[in-house]
Each structure stands twice: as C-alpha cells, then as structure tokens.
Design a protein around this motif. Structure first.
Motif, PDB file in Angstrom:
ATOM      1  N   HIS A   1      -7.320  -1.279   5.839  1.00 34.37           N
ATOM      2  CA  HIS A   1      -6.259  -0.486   6.480  1.00 34.37           C
ATOM      3  C   HIS A   1      -6.058   0.784   5.662  1.00 34.37           C
TER       4      HIS A   1
ATOM      5  N   ASP B   1       5.546   4.939   5.329  1.00 41.07           N
ATOM      6  CA  ASP B   1       6.529   4.060   5.976  1.00 41.07           C
ATOM      7  C   ASP B   1       6.797   2.784   5.165  1.00 41.07           C
ATOM      8  N   HIS B   2       5.987   2.542   4.139  1.00 43.03           N
ATOM      9  CA  HIS B   2       6.205   1.393   3.247  1.00 43.03           C
ATOM     10  C   HIS B   2       6.707   1.820   1.865  1.00 43.03           C
TER      11      HIS B   2
ATOM     12  N   HIS C   1       0.857  -1.187   0.000  1.00 37.75           N
ATOM     13  CA  HIS C   1       0.000   0.000   0.000  1.00 37.75           C
ATOM     14  C   HIS C   1       0.889   1.232   0.000  1.00 37.75           C
TER      15      HIS C   1
ATOM     16  N   ASP D   1      -0.037  -4.008   6.134  1.00 32.09           N
ATOM     17  CA  ASP D   1      -0.590  -3.558   7.411  1.00 32.09           C
ATOM     18  C   ASP D   1      -2.004  -4.081   7.651  1.00 32.09           C
TER      19      ASP D   1
ATOM     20  N   HIS E   1       1.172   3.945   2.095  1.00 29.53           N
ATOM     21  CA  HIS E   1       1.582   4.721   3.268  1.00 29.53           C
ATOM     22  C   HIS E   1       3.106   4.923   3.258  1.00 29.53           C
TER      23      HIS E   1
HETATM   24 ZN   LIG Z   1       0.003   1.482   6.459  1.00 27.82          ZN
END
Ligand SMILES: [Zn+2]
Length: 262
Positions: free
Chosen positions: A131, A79-80, A75, A150, A77
């Motif tokens: 998520h 942090d990924h 996904h 996540d 986000h």
């Molecule tokens: Zn996430």
C-alpha cells in the motif's frame, strides 16, 4: 450498517476520525490499545490534523482512567499520520514510532518481528509493504487480531502506492500468518473490522489476480497508457476513484513488465 466508532476487541478500541471520503471510506480508524486494567495505553494512527478528533482520542484514553504512553503509525500517509505530533503533544505521549524515520518523534523506530510491550500489552510488528513502502501491520496475540492499517480495509480494496510485487507478497504472507496463528479478527485502517481474516485475505488476493489478468488483457487489446487501461477495466468503479485507480494500474503495468508478461 456497521458501527465503526467504538468497535474493537478486548484490547483495541476504535475512535473514528471525521474525514470520510471515497479514499478513506467512513474516515480513518484511530486505535486505542491497552491491557485490561493497565494505566497506560498506546494509540495507533492518531489520524489527520483535526484538533477535535485528536482531543476526542485523548479524551477516550483519559476517560478510561489511562494516559497515553506511546504512538505508533501503520504508515506515513497524511490521513493516518498528519496529526501524530500534535497528538503526542496534547496527550503527553513520549514518542511516535514508525518505520519511516521522517514520521518519528524520538529515536525509536519499528521493524519486522519487533515486540512492542506496554504494561502487559504485547504487539508484534510485521513489515507489509505495498500500500506504501513503509506499511506495517501489528499482531495482537492476546486478541488474535491483526491491525492492518491500509494493507487490508474493512471493505473495498486498497490503493497500491508502493510496489505491486511487494503488496502481493505481503498479502500472501498475511494469509499464511492468519492461518498459522489462528487470527480471529482484522482491525483495518478504514471501515469495519473483519471477523473472517482468511476469507478477507483470500478475497483480496483473488481480486488482485483478477485485476492483473484484466490489465494484461486491456494492454493486449491496445490500451497504451494507465488511463486507457482504467477506462477499460475500472468501469465498475466510481469515477471519483479513477485517479487513484491510475496509480494502481501503473503499479500493475510495472509489475507485468518486470515479470516479462507484457
Ligand atoms: Zn494509506
């Protein structure tokens, strides 16, 4: 204490990013996947834009005598996904594939049921919104592992940043799939791997139902806003997580309203 960095299965190996926080647990799990003996690997979720981490991931692949062919994202986000373009650049990966076109490098996306193959490695894409609207899981049949991003974490519970109804459907679907396919392992986006997928999914589903019942009860007892619900229901949760909990509660309030429960 579980060791996260370096954990994995026959085809998947975790490189832990140095971004621990209440939201990211021990940090983001970056996954390196390759068929045994293959020359090319793919990397799922390069992680945050942390040059040292991205270089360590590239070094892990090179140290195994391989090169990176492809990057996939569970996904979008940060942090990924934030480091994905930079990682592709420094590793020579040809493309970044994701459900959300905004996070792709190149034309190819990822979609439900699609098979991604690389030198004998095979993954199947599962769309599991909840998520986030763009959340995916990857099934690795040869290892009987579900890489969940996540959607399911190694411990704790995830934030619902998409629609709760979608998330509940995704959990039910993963639970059914894990049973039918005989999944042996969950490889999460944060925290340790889980060797009882069905138990973990049952726990997640039970937790969500329990929280929904608590939110409904709080509203009936007079809580008028998401914040007021959090103050009544999330007393067992670290206050640092309350802003995130407010997102979850809002999603639950929307869900209960849509269903005509409140
Ligand atoms: Zn996430």
């Amino acid at each position: 204490m579980t060791t996260i960095d370096g954990m994995g299965t026959g085809r998947a190996r975790c490189v832990l990013a140095p971004n621990p926080s209440p939201m990211t647990l021990d940090g983001t799990n970056t996954w390196v996947l390759a068929e045994p003996g293959a020359e090319r690997a793919l990397v799922i979720d390069p992680g945050p834009a942390d040059e040292g981490h991205l270089r360590r991931v590239a070094g892990t692949v090179a140290g195994g005598g391989r090169r990176v062919a492809l990057v996939l994202l569970t996904h979008g986000h940060a942090d990924h996904a934030e480091g994905a373009r930079r990682f592709a650049e420094l590793s020579g990966a040809a493309a970044v594939r994701a459900l959300d076109p905004a996070h792709r490098l190149g034309d190819e996306g990822l979609a439900e049921g699609e098979a991604v193959t690389l030198d004998g490695l095979e993954l199947t894409v599962m769309e599991t919104p909840g998520h986030s609207d763009d959340s995916l899981c990857f099934w690795i049949p040869a290892d009987r592992a579900i890489l969940t991003g996540d959607t399911v974490l190694g411990y704790g519970t995830t934030v619902v940043d998409g629609k709760l109804g979608d998330y509940l459907d995704s959990l039910d679907r993963l639970r059914d799939f894990a049973g039918t396919a005989g999944a042996a392992t969950i490889l999460p986006g944060h925290g340790p791997k889980l060797d009882d997928p069905i138990g973990a999914l049952d726990h997640y589903i039970g937790h969500r139902r329990e929280r929904l019942a608590q939110v409904e009860a709080a509203v009936r007892a007079g809580a008028g806003t998401a914040r007021e619900v959090v103050e009544r229901v999330y007393t067992d949760v670290d206050r640092a997580l309350w802003p995130a909990a407010e997102w979850s509660v809002q999603a639950q309030l929307d869900y209960l309203t849509d269903k005509g429960v409140i």
